[in-house]
Design an enzyme around this catalytic site. Structure first.
Site, PDB file in Angstrom:
ATOM      1  CE  LYS A 181      -1.870   2.470   3.283  1.00 15.34           C
ATOM      2  NZ  LYS A 181      -1.693   3.790   2.625  1.00 15.34           N
ATOM      3  N   GLY A 233       6.891   4.445   8.286  1.00 15.42           N
ATOM      4  CA  GLY A 233       6.035   5.607   8.533  1.00 15.42           C
ATOM      5  C   GLY A 233       6.300   6.156   9.918  1.00 15.42           C
ATOM      6  CB  SER A 234       4.403   8.543  11.936  1.00 18.60           C
ATOM      7  OG  SER A 234       3.162   7.874  11.957  1.00 18.60           O
ATOM      8  CB  THR A 235       7.094   6.727  16.225  1.00 17.90           C
ATOM      9  OG1 THR A 235       8.425   6.701  15.670  1.00 17.90           O
ATOM     10  CG2 THR A 235       7.097   5.978  17.542  1.00 17.90           C
ATOM     11  N   GLY A 238       3.174   3.277  13.591  1.00 16.72           N
ATOM     12  CA  GLY A 238       3.901   2.022  13.798  1.00 16.72           C
ATOM     13  C   GLY A 238       3.429   1.300  15.048  1.00 16.72           C
ATOM     14  CD  GLU A 255      13.610   0.467   8.709  1.00 20.82           C
ATOM     15  OE1 GLU A 255      14.067   1.459   9.295  1.00 20.82           O
ATOM     16  OE2 GLU A 255      14.226  -0.614   8.626  1.00 20.82           O
ATOM     17  CB  CYS A 289      13.090   8.531   8.435  1.00 26.39           C
ATOM     18  SG  CYS A 289      14.000   7.603   7.192  1.00 26.39           S
ATOM     19  CD  GLU A 386      10.007  12.190  12.064  1.00 27.08           C
ATOM     20  OE1 GLU A 386       8.905  11.705  12.389  1.00 27.08           O
ATOM     21  OE2 GLU A 386      10.808  11.610  11.306  1.00 27.08           O
TER      22      GLU A 386
HETATM   23  P1  NAD Z   1       2.269   7.844   8.395  1.00 27.25           P
HETATM   24  O1  NAD Z   1       2.677   6.998   9.538  1.00 27.25           O
HETATM   25  O2  NAD Z   1       1.201   8.834   8.586  1.00 27.25           O
HETATM   26  O3  NAD Z   1       1.806   6.922   7.171  1.00 27.25           O
HETATM   27  C1  NAD Z   1       2.626   5.914   6.640  1.00 27.25           C
HETATM   28  C2  NAD Z   1       1.750   4.937   5.874  1.00 27.25           C
HETATM   29  O4  NAD Z   1       0.870   4.287   6.790  1.00 27.25           O
HETATM   30  C3  NAD Z   1       0.857   5.569   4.806  1.00 27.25           C
HETATM   31  O5  NAD Z   1       0.791   4.707   3.697  1.00 27.25           O
HETATM   32  C4  NAD Z   1      -0.478   5.662   5.518  1.00 27.25           C
HETATM   33  O6  NAD Z   1      -1.583   5.696   4.628  1.00 27.25           O
HETATM   34  C5  NAD Z   1      -0.471   4.385   6.341  1.00 27.25           C
HETATM   35  N1  NAD Z   1      -1.322   4.402   7.538  1.00 27.25           N
HETATM   36  C6  NAD Z   1      -1.671   5.476   8.288  1.00 27.25           C
HETATM   37  N2  NAD Z   1      -2.436   5.076   9.338  1.00 27.25           N
HETATM   38  C7  NAD Z   1      -2.556   3.728   9.245  1.00 27.25           C
HETATM   39  C8  NAD Z   1      -3.219   2.736  10.032  1.00 27.25           C
HETATM   40  N3  NAD Z   1      -3.895   3.041  11.143  1.00 27.25           N
HETATM   41  N4  NAD Z   1      -3.133   1.443   9.642  1.00 27.25           N
HETATM   42  C9  NAD Z   1      -2.416   1.095   8.556  1.00 27.25           C
HETATM   43  N5  NAD Z   1      -1.793   1.992   7.753  1.00 27.25           N
HETATM   44  C10 NAD Z   1      -1.844   3.301   8.101  1.00 27.25           C
HETATM   45  O7  NAD Z   1       3.632   8.525   7.857  1.00 27.25           O
HETATM   46  P2  NAD Z   1       3.813   9.594   6.694  1.00 27.25           P
HETATM   47  O8  NAD Z   1       3.314  10.906   7.180  1.00 27.25           O
HETATM   48  O9  NAD Z   1       3.294   9.032   5.415  1.00 27.25           O
HETATM   49  O10 NAD Z   1       5.421   9.625   6.594  1.00 27.25           O
HETATM   50  C11 NAD Z   1       6.223  10.337   7.471  1.00 27.25           C
HETATM   51  C12 NAD Z   1       6.761   9.469   8.588  1.00 27.25           C
HETATM   52  O11 NAD Z   1       7.427   8.321   8.050  1.00 27.25           O
HETATM   53  C13 NAD Z   1       7.804  10.181   9.428  1.00 27.25           C
HETATM   54  O12 NAD Z   1       7.604   9.933  10.783  1.00 27.25           O
HETATM   55  C14 NAD Z   1       9.114   9.541   8.964  1.00 27.25           C
HETATM   56  O13 NAD Z   1      10.164   9.611   9.891  1.00 27.25           O
HETATM   57  C15 NAD Z   1       8.691   8.156   8.695  1.00 27.25           C
HETATM   58  N6  NAD Z   1       9.644   7.503   7.795  1.00 27.25           N
HETATM   59  C16 NAD Z   1      10.521   6.579   8.309  1.00 27.25           C
HETATM   60  C17 NAD Z   1      11.460   5.980   7.477  1.00 27.25           C
HETATM   61  C18 NAD Z   1      12.448   4.973   8.018  1.00 27.25           C
HETATM   62  O14 NAD Z   1      13.017   4.222   7.214  1.00 27.25           O
HETATM   63  N7  NAD Z   1      12.707   4.904   9.311  1.00 27.25           N
HETATM   64  C19 NAD Z   1      11.502   6.293   6.114  1.00 27.25           C
HETATM   65  C20 NAD Z   1      10.604   7.235   5.641  1.00 27.25           C
HETATM   66  C21 NAD Z   1       9.669   7.825   6.491  1.00 27.25           C
END
Ligand code: NAD
Length: 486
Positions: A181, A233-235, A238, A255, A289, A386
């Site tokens: 996704k 994605g975000s903590t 996660g 991640e 990130c 962050e």
């Molecule tokens: P996000 O956590 O809002 O979303 C990430 C993904 O998760 C998206 O595809 C979103 O649609 C999906 N999602 C959101 N809520 C969900 C749920 N309840 N269940 C399942 N899926 C869900 O993050 P973002 O705003 O898209 O990206 C920014 C964040 O990603 C920052 O915190 C950044 O640090 C992190 N990030 C980490 C890395 C790494 O490798 N450590 C790399 C890139 C980004």
């Protein structure tokens, strides 16, 4: 982007080898962050489509020979995917530039990174084999690395094609079947990647791509037929993923966020450190990130360093997406830009001083100036939170021990860098840093991020590692086989 190329956009889910251009799902309006104008309407996967995708992946894993192929056969397909990406590099880069708000130079590097990921994993799986364990003459004991099964993969919007490639390439190499996704903001290049996989001969059901938001992700994570979830994605999200995956005891790789530090000692090469801090903190408009946004500088050289850092930041140029001279792109959305501006205001109210930038750029697009904040104390919220935008804070320190304490004063532990001419000290500090990755006196440019090396974080920056052979650990199960020789 030329209209002819725009006509080739894929705007619906890719399921069991077919594109579902329109379903009953919501329409996702995909924007161009350079202008704020619409770029495409994409159909979000609705529950029935998600169901079909998971069933197709399960069928491909359980009833086709995909997972049992010799690794070199799957490797040949991954090489064909890499070649397909290379053949469409300009088209992919232009689409990524427009959708994710990246200058074309950064978008081209991203496509090159995706090509490297498929190339590396094409040749990795035939080098990832098990052990023989000595149990004496009566037994032969072996471990077999077997594919995990059906994996759900969820990626964010900051490196859409690269993020998808870092997940799909090792999973396919290992023999898994994937339901991926992309972010609702940036689904377009992942859908083209599905087309490239199909052209490369990846069989139906092995790769499925489902655009959509949280509800699509939730359905993938909670489905008991999915064996593992790899999430970037975000903590906060996660943590929610872990909670949902717990119900059916899924394997989880995360991640997550970062609030990474550079620690710069007085004897460091300050000009190189300043250039590197600007590249890391402001590259991809800080939406990374890995962005090092906490700049810890030993007190005697703070003023000199800040001046050099300002000079490096002043070299960044906002401009047109396709202009190779453009080095600063917009943020992903107006909402995100407002959040970044609010964080800067909060930091200033808590005592930080703006020494460069600090505001949105006037005109079209979601641009925000590269911003340097001085006098950031540990109590200032910007020290810990962050921001995910082009905002770096300077915090002075006196001694090595204080510097290490500041580096580790974070819920996150993704990466960091240490700068000192004293190699003993640099290595002492590097070892004391509670982060998954550390750079000493420099970092390869983003285009050289090593596919061979493990990528991931300590603490609330995640669980597990992407890239390198370590990534294959997530996509495989270990079977222990014991044979009685008596
Ligand atoms: P996000 O956590 O809002 O979303 C990430 C993904 O998760 C998206 O595809 C979103 O649609 C999906 N999602 C959101 N809520 C969900 C749920 N309840 N269940 C399942 N899926 C869900 O993050 P973002 O705003 O898209 O990206 C920014 C964040 O990603 C920052 O915190 C950044 O640090 C992190 N990030 C980490 C890395 C790494 O490798 N450590 C790399 C890139 C980004």
């Amino acid at each position: 982007m030329a209209n002819a190329e725009q006509a080739r956009l894929r705007t619906g889910s890719y399921v069991d080898g077919n594109f579902v251009e329109r379903g009953g799902g919501d329409c996702l309006p995909v924007l161009n962050p350079w202008t704020g104008e619409p770029l495409a309407d994409v159909a979000a996967a609705e529950p029935g489509t998600i169901e079909l995708a998971i069933a197709a992946a399960r069928r491909a894993f359980d009833h086709s020979d995909w997972s049992q192929l010799p690794p070199t056969d799957r490797g040949a397909m991954l090489t064909a995917v890499a070649n397909g990406l290379a053949a469409r590099k300009q088209e992919l880069a232009e689409l990524e530039a427009l959708n994710a708000g990246k200058p074309i130079i950064g978008a081209l590097r991203e496509v090159e990174g995706a090509i490297r990921a498929f190339t590396y994993y094409a040749g990795a799986m035939d080098k990832y084999f098990g052990d023989t364990i000595p149990l004496g003459k009566e037994f032969l004991n072996l471990t077999l690395n077997e594919p995990l099964g059906v994996v759900g993969q969820i990626v964010p919007w900051n490196f859409p094609l690269l993020g998808a490639s870092w997940k799909l390439a090792p999973a396919l190499a290992a023999g898994c079947c994937c339901v991926l996704k992309p972010s609702p903001a940036t689904p377009l290049t992942a859908l083209l990647l599905a087309e490239i996989c199909a052209d490369a001969g990846v069989p139906p059901g092995v790769v499925n791509i489902l655009p959509g938001g949280a509800e699509v992700g939730q359905q993938i994570v909670t489905d008991p037929r999915v064996d593992g979830i790899s999430f970037t994605g975000s903590t906060a999200v996660g943590s929610e993923i872990m909670r949902m995956a717990a119900t059916s005891i899924k394997k989880v790789a995360l991640e997550l966020g970062g609030k990474n530090a550079c620690i710069i000692f007085a004897d460091a090469d300050l000009r190189r450190a300043a250039a590197s801090a600007a590249a890391s903190g402001f590259g991809n408009a800080g939406q990374s990130c890995s962005a090092r946004s906490r700049i810890l500088v030993q007190r005697p050289v703070v003023r000199e360093f800040v001046e050099m850092f300002r000079e490096a930041a002043a070299k960044l140029r906002a401009g047109a997406a396709m202009d190779p001279e453009t080095s600063l792109g917009p943020l992903i959305s107006e909402q995100h830009r407002s959040g970044v501006a609010a964080s800067v205001s909060t930091a200033v109210a808590a005592g930080a001083r703006v020494v460069h930038g600090g505001k949105s750029l006037a005109g079209a697009g979601f641009f925000f100036e590269p911003t340097i904040l001085d006098d950031v104390t540990v109590a200032n919220p910007i020290f810990s939170h962050e921001i995910f935008g082009p905002v770096c804070g300077i915090t002075p320190f006196e001694t090595e021990a204080e510097g290490i304490q500041l580096v580790n004063d974070s819920q996150y532990g993704l990466n960091g860098s240490v700068w000192s001419a004293n190699i003993g000290r640099a290595l002492r500090v590097a070892r004391a840093m509670r982060t998954g990755m550390v750079a000493v006196n420099g970092l390869p440019s983003a285009s050289k991020t090593s596919i061979f090396a493990p990528f991931g974080g300590y603490k609330q920056s995640g669980i597990g590692r992407e890239l390198g052979l370590e990534a294959l650990g997530f996509y495989t199960e270990i079977k222990n086989l014991v044979i009685d020789l008596s």
